[in-house]
Design a protein around this motif. Structure first.
Motif: not given
Length: 129
Positions: A42, A99, A111, A113
């Protein structure tokens, strides 16, 4: 299609992380779920596990009533995808969020998203959820 035992474990890890970290915004629980080498994609968030802990502390202070309402979750090998509704306070239309987590060594290692505002009254009467 059936899941492997490893996929079941990966899905459980992520859903447990939502229950013990994201919903209570508990930075102290991060180390149980998130790898020390955590990779964050992100662009609005600082990288790394310590940055995630600081972010959770800030959000908990600013929006202590926030909820992460999981609508569906999918697992494919070492990746788990979760579609959920974030509401920061009662009455907040919130965000629709997806996610994607990559699991490595029994911990969340990476991760990604995607977020969008929840819109009420637009041209499409079908819910985002």
């Amino acid at each position: 299609m059936s899941r492997t035992a490893q996929e079941e474990a990966n899905l459980k890890l992520v859903l447990d992380m939502f229950e013990h970290v994201l919903n209570p915004m508990d930075s102290a629980a991060v180390e149980r779920f998130i790898s020390p080498d955590y990779i964050q994609h992100n662009q609005m968030a600082a990288p790394g596990r310590e940055a995630l802990k600081a972010f959770l502390d800030m959000i908990r202070e600013q929006t202590p009533e926030a909820v992460h309402d999981v609508k569906r979750a999918f697992v494919d090998g070492d990746h788990v995808t979760v579609h959920y509704h974030v509401r920061r306070w009662p009455g907040d239309p919130g965000w629709a969020v997806i996610d994607i987590f990559r699991i490595e060594g029994g911990m969340i290692a990476e991760h990604w998203d995607v977020m969008q505002d929840v819109v009420d009254g637009g041209p499409n009467p079908i819910s985002q959820f």
